[in-house]
Design a protein around this motif. Structure first.
Motif, mmCIF file in Angstrom:
data_model
loop_
_atom_site.group_PDB
_atom_site.id
_atom_site.type_symbol
_atom_site.label_atom_id
_atom_site.label_comp_id
_atom_site.label_asym_id
_atom_site.label_seq_id
_atom_site.Cartn_x
_atom_site.Cartn_y
_atom_site.Cartn_z
ATOM 1 N N ASN A 157 0.867 -1.166 0.013
ATOM 2 C CA ASN A 157 -0.030 -0.098 -0.074
ATOM 3 C C ASN A 157 1.065 1.195 0.081
ATOM 4 O O ASN A 157 0.670 2.156 -0.910
ATOM 5 N N TYR A 197 0.876 2.018 -3.865
ATOM 6 C CA TYR A 197 -0.442 2.996 -4.000
ATOM 7 C C TYR A 197 -0.018 4.258 -3.572
ATOM 8 O O TYR A 197 -0.590 5.316 -4.157
ATOM 9 N N VAL A 198 0.462 4.400 -2.437
ATOM 10 C CA VAL A 198 0.548 5.996 -2.014
ATOM 11 C C VAL A 198 1.899 6.632 -2.654
ATOM 12 O O VAL A 198 1.710 7.894 -3.158
ATOM 13 N N GLN A 206 1.435 6.048 -7.071
ATOM 14 C CA GLN A 206 0.061 6.333 -7.550
ATOM 15 C C GLN A 206 -0.834 7.391 -7.109
ATOM 16 O O GLN A 206 -1.713 7.706 -7.146
ATOM 17 N N ALA A 262 -5.741 3.015 -0.643
ATOM 18 C CA ALA A 262 -4.979 1.817 -0.868
ATOM 19 C C ALA A 262 -5.331 0.519 -0.029
ATOM 20 O O ALA A 262 -5.489 -0.398 -0.683
ATOM 21 N N THR A 311 -6.346 -3.088 -1.562
ATOM 22 C CA THR A 311 -6.082 -4.366 -1.262
ATOM 23 C C THR A 311 -6.767 -5.362 -0.372
ATOM 24 O O THR A 311 -6.787 -6.544 -0.239
#
Length: 355
Positions: free
Chosen positions: A277, A281-282, A285, A292, A296
């Motif tokens: 995450n 994602y952090v 993205q 995030a 998940t």
């Protein structure tokens, strides 16, 4: 409006609602003539080399640079060959174009792109499989809709991406509900148009990724939009490559060596959601940590089957569904699988990930 073949993206765009972008590209394009059905009679059946010859290189797809990051975080070590390029390509039609241009050797996609390539007369083979057991998609209705089940899709306008996983999920849901194609109106759209089409009422229903639905409902749930869950899955997450690449003994050996990295990277991300995450994602993205975590939490456990029998059956059912709708010509999908690679992914992971 009657359905007509148009372009549409192929790859799962599970982040599109959160990232504000989607990989929209051409889908199943045009009809192949009678000579265009892919023939893999020239595909090599030679045993794979045990070692990758020195100097071998591969051009590998890595959508959003996922593969390199997984390998780095999982500390898998160096690949036993050179990667001449990591291509940020995710959509199936883009992958096929890259294959044709010789700018890509192996890619990660869903089950539709190999069928699409066959229909276009381009020879490819599947070399690794990860199966998805839980649905990745659900159906969202437009605001103010009275649709509550798939049975209610009859006579409605449904967003449909012919060359994309979401399109097959829709076709499978219709089949399970006993609805014929002519009992609904398939509206050809690319998946990055689904939100706008729902919001404007252009369509009554659109398939959305599980991670997209919360954002849509947060904005339109109070206006009567809702989601409909089904048990329909998009079974296959796979690696595939052109036959011309697989006929090169050195490149075939490199692909065989790459498969365990691909499998282990997915297992690591699944087993380490907190790190994934934050690092993916952090940091890459630009999502918030709660966003995030929401993604998940819906992640499928990676499963690499020692036998491809189930995958072949599912791929055949998918090709048959598309053929029934007139989107492709009927064919035997067994020609799409290179069994020299069967079991490599399964042998590289712990027993709980072999199914």
């Amino acid at each position: 409006m009657p359905y007509s073949r148009t372009s549409g993206p192929d790859r799962r765009l599970f982040l599109s609602s959160l990232l504000g972008a989607a990989a929209g590209v051409a889908g199943l394009s045009g009809c192949a003539d009678s000579s265009a059905a892919a023939s893999t009679k020239g595909a090599s059946t030679a045993p794979l080399a045990e070692k990758v010859p020195a100097g071998t290189s591969l051009k590998i797809s890595s959508y959003l640079n996922t593969q390199q990051l997984q390998f780095k975080l999982a500390k898998l070590g160096d690949l036993p060959f050179k990667v001449s390029s990591w291509a940020n390509i995710g959509a199936g039609p883009d992958v096929i174009n890259a294959f044709r241009a010789g700018s890509l050797d192996v890619a990660n996609n869903a089950g539709i792109p190999p069928i699409q390539a066959h229909y276009q007369g381009y020879d490819t083979k599947i070399v690794a499989i990860n199966v998805t057991r839980k649905p990745n998609y659900l159906f969202a209705t437009k605001p103010g809709s009275d649709i509550r089940t798939v049975d209610d899709f009859k006579g409605k306008k449904l967003a449909f991406s012919q060359g994309q996983a979401q399109g097959v999920v829709l076709l499978r849901a219709l089949k399970e509900a006993g609805l014929a194609y002519d009992e609904v109106e398939l509206v050809p759209l690319t998946s990055n148009q689904f939100f706008t089409a729902l919001q404007s009422g252009q369509v009554d229903v659109a398939p959305l990724g599980n991670s997209q639905a919360p954002a849509y409902l947060a904005q339109y749930g109070a206006k009567g939009a809702r989601t409909i869950e089904t048990d329909v899955v998009d079974l296959l997450n796979l690696l595939w490559a052109p036959v011309s690449v697989l006929n090169d003994p050195a490149k075939a050996a490199a692909i065989a060596a790459y498969i365990p990295y691909w499998a282990k990277g997915q297992v690591w991300a699944y087993e380490n959601p907190d790190a994934w995450n934050e690092e993916f994602y952090v940091k890459t993205q630009n999502l918030t940590l709660p966003q995030a975590q929401a993604i998940t939490a819906l992640a499928n456990k990676p499963l690499f089957p020692p036998s491809w029998d189930e995958a072949i059956k599912w791929e055949q059912e998918t090709a048959d569904l598309l053929a029934e709708g007139g989107f492709v010509k009927k064919f035997d999908v067994s020609s799409l699988f290179d069994h020299r690679f069967e079991g490599i992914a399964a042998k590289s992971v712990a027993a709980e990930y072999r199914r």
